[in-house]
Design an enzyme around this catalytic site. Sequence first.
Site, PDB file in Angstrom:
ATOM      1  CG  LEU A  26      -1.867  -1.204   1.328  1.00 47.27           C
ATOM      2  CD1 LEU A  26      -2.404  -1.347   2.743  1.00 47.27           C
ATOM      3  CD2 LEU A  26      -3.005  -1.068   0.340  1.00 47.27           C
ATOM      4  CB  THR A  27       1.235   3.993  -2.444  1.00 45.77           C
ATOM      5  OG1 THR A  27       1.486   3.072  -3.506  1.00 45.77           O
ATOM      6  CG2 THR A  27       2.132   5.202  -2.611  1.00 45.77           C
TER       7      THR A  27
ATOM      8  CB  CYS B  49       0.979   1.378 -10.476  1.00 49.39           C
ATOM      9  SG  CYS B  49       0.896   3.001  -9.682  1.00 49.39           S
TER      10      CYS B  49
ATOM     11  CE  LYS C   1      -1.847  -5.536  -6.167  1.00 53.03           C
ATOM     12  NZ  LYS C   1      -2.645  -4.529  -6.866  1.00 53.03           N
TER      13      LYS C   1
ATOM     14  CG  HIS D 204      -7.065  -4.327  -8.350  1.00 57.41           C
ATOM     15  ND1 HIS D 204      -6.596  -3.083  -8.001  1.00 57.41           N
ATOM     16  CD2 HIS D 204      -8.363  -4.351  -7.940  1.00 57.41           C
ATOM     17  CE1 HIS D 204      -7.561  -2.393  -7.404  1.00 57.41           C
ATOM     18  NE2 HIS D 204      -8.642  -3.147  -7.374  1.00 57.41           N
TER      19      HIS D 204
ATOM     20  CG  ASN E 178      -6.099  -6.602  -4.758  1.00 56.33           C
ATOM     21  OD1 ASN E 178      -5.591  -5.679  -5.364  1.00 56.33           O
ATOM     22  ND2 ASN E 178      -6.551  -6.444  -3.528  1.00 56.33           N
TER      23      ASN E 178
ATOM     24  CG  ASP F 157     -14.257  -4.048  -3.957  1.00 59.31           C
ATOM     25  OD1 ASP F 157     -13.511  -3.078  -3.749  1.00 59.31           O
ATOM     26  OD2 ASP F 157     -14.953  -4.156  -4.990  1.00 59.31           O
TER      27      ASP F 157
ATOM     28  CB  ALA G 224      -5.658  -3.483  -0.837  1.00 55.56           C
ATOM     29  NE  ARG G 225     -10.039   0.476  -2.112  1.00 53.50           N
ATOM     30  CZ  ARG G 225     -11.157   0.828  -2.745  1.00 53.50           C
ATOM     31  NH1 ARG G 225     -11.603   2.066  -2.648  1.00 53.50           N
ATOM     32  NH2 ARG G 225     -11.827  -0.052  -3.463  1.00 53.50           N
TER      33      ARG G 225
END
Length: 669
Positions: A323-324, A407, A446, A476, A509, A511, A534-535
Amino acid sequence: MVEAATAASVEPTALEGGGGDAPHRSPEELVAKAIAPVKPEYLRPPPVRSTGDSTGDGEVGKDKSGDGAGSGLVKEKKSKRQLKRERKQQVKSVANMCTEVARTGNVDSCPFGSKCRFNHDLETYLAQKPADLEGTCPFDSEEKVCPYGVTCRFLGTHKQNLIIQSQDLQRRKSHEINNLDKDLQKSLWKGKVKFPKAEAQLKLLGLKGGKKERLDTDGEQDEINDESVKEGDKVEEESITDDESRPLKKSKNEGDADSTHETSNGTCCVQEDCENEIAEGKIENNSPKDALKSSCKVDIVPKLQLREKKLIDFRGKLYLAPLTTVGNLPFRRVCKGFGADVTCGEMAMCTNLLQGQASEWALLRRHPSEDLFGVQICGSYPDTVTRTVELVDSNCSVDFIDINMGCPIDVVVNRGAGSALLTKPMRMKSVIQAASGIMDRPLTVKVRTGYFEGRNRIESLVADIYNWGASALTIHGRSRQQRYSKLADWDYISKCSNNAPEELNVIGNGDVFSYCDWNKHMSQCPKLSTCMIARGALIKPWLFTEIKEQRHWDITSGERFNILKDFVRFGLEHWGSDNKGVETTRHFLLEWLSHTYRYVPVGLLDVVPQRLNWRPPSYYGRDDLETLMASDSAADWIRISEMLLGKVPEGFTFAPKHKSNAYDRAENG
């Protein structure tokens, strides 16, 4: 108890999901509008904030209807000369204490003496030093002397009459792995680092300067371009591919080019001679042609087969995504405490690593608690990626290396990296083949479903990505054009996993926000190895515990505040306990709080579990601290940081790096 504060006056306006005179909507209607169905008794009118006011300090508030950043702070850009002058003034400042004098408390300990550029006046420094923070020094608690000495913000808790030695400082730093060696950094600055494996592999694959030599592949490339770019998208595609294009270097004479030429499939002229002998009948017909080709190939670098590499079984493991900004080492330590099995560092740009930038190398640091750890790199060309892989593989302790080809950030895509590689499968092939051929650790990739929305293409490349050398593929479920809008397409992820070879670990990846989401995706995609989180981990890092224990955790505000305390403690250990380290920890804490406010406690919802795309309405918590944590105001996030790290410096402002909601100035609170 903490007194809840809002960033503006409250008026009973009727907005979606709000309280006051707003018409009551059923939970089903709220869910259909992607609004969190909070129980009516907890709803409150949303605060009204002024967003268009401009201030006299050069900062301008944006309107909510703009680009989604709300009233973010836009500062006037400074020239390089002005920045250089400010840096010189900062060095000469009284607050910029010499580190050697600060550690020992002895003015004579500095090896540069009077020639030192930094302040040696202890009395003047202590007179203007900010007040100490509450609590104890994170380094003294380990029965070690604090390396920051008099500059530590917990100076009052230090043991007296102890002088730190250089070997003590090295032991203090040893708990983190992959620190950048100063000699290596200087060599990178001067361009003296050699990459023998990378150069040999690039030569073997017929790559020059990151571009692949093509003999008879013009027709194949034309077909790829026709497939990936339609008439309406040609302009956007050209803007991606033209940047940083590298023309091939021509040989000085044709004889040299013919003698050193290598074909596009990685073989050299020896193989061509063998093929000619086959055609002329000089070699027995009963010899298999393919076997003969492989025996004639001259391998400059002996390539490891996937079965010979140290493979990682990702099946069933909880994978924290890279995660950036927020996926820093202290945050990963928090997630490890809640049960994350696999962690990965923030995305690092290959060119910055090759240039020896300390800030980029800091993204590769690893904590001993991260027992299964990888780093993620991002680059545009095979040569830069391959050299970076060799550099990381030989100087860092990692379990795998991940190449980011998904990205969506404009700065990355415009350089031909990240999602831009999805439009260039031949470039993807060159990057993966070159990188995987020089390392014995697993290489993972990825990607996103595709570049343009509605035109997914990864399913046709899944088997090829494995054949090129990747041992795991993370998909993703969104295109680059979607960014993070709409829901992830898990049906397409399942389709891709069904097309993948058995040996390839396919990781989904997008949700995942509850153990129900995890169970659903794993059951509907039986060939999926695991799901990357992730989020969901940003908003509630205890998600890993929920998945392992298969329950919805109705966590209290006190427990959530203790998580923030752990992050601050880890941050002070990582960034330092001096004033600079405290403010760096505060900055990343505020970045994290700009995500965590989106969590709605389980006990306040009419429908459980919460979905990642739900927008939380304004609501009262079950106590004042929970109400404060639910605020979407940057002013309230700053108040939370002051409860942990003391008062902010004079003139302090904060605007989140990401664009997710409307943010207002701290002064408005």
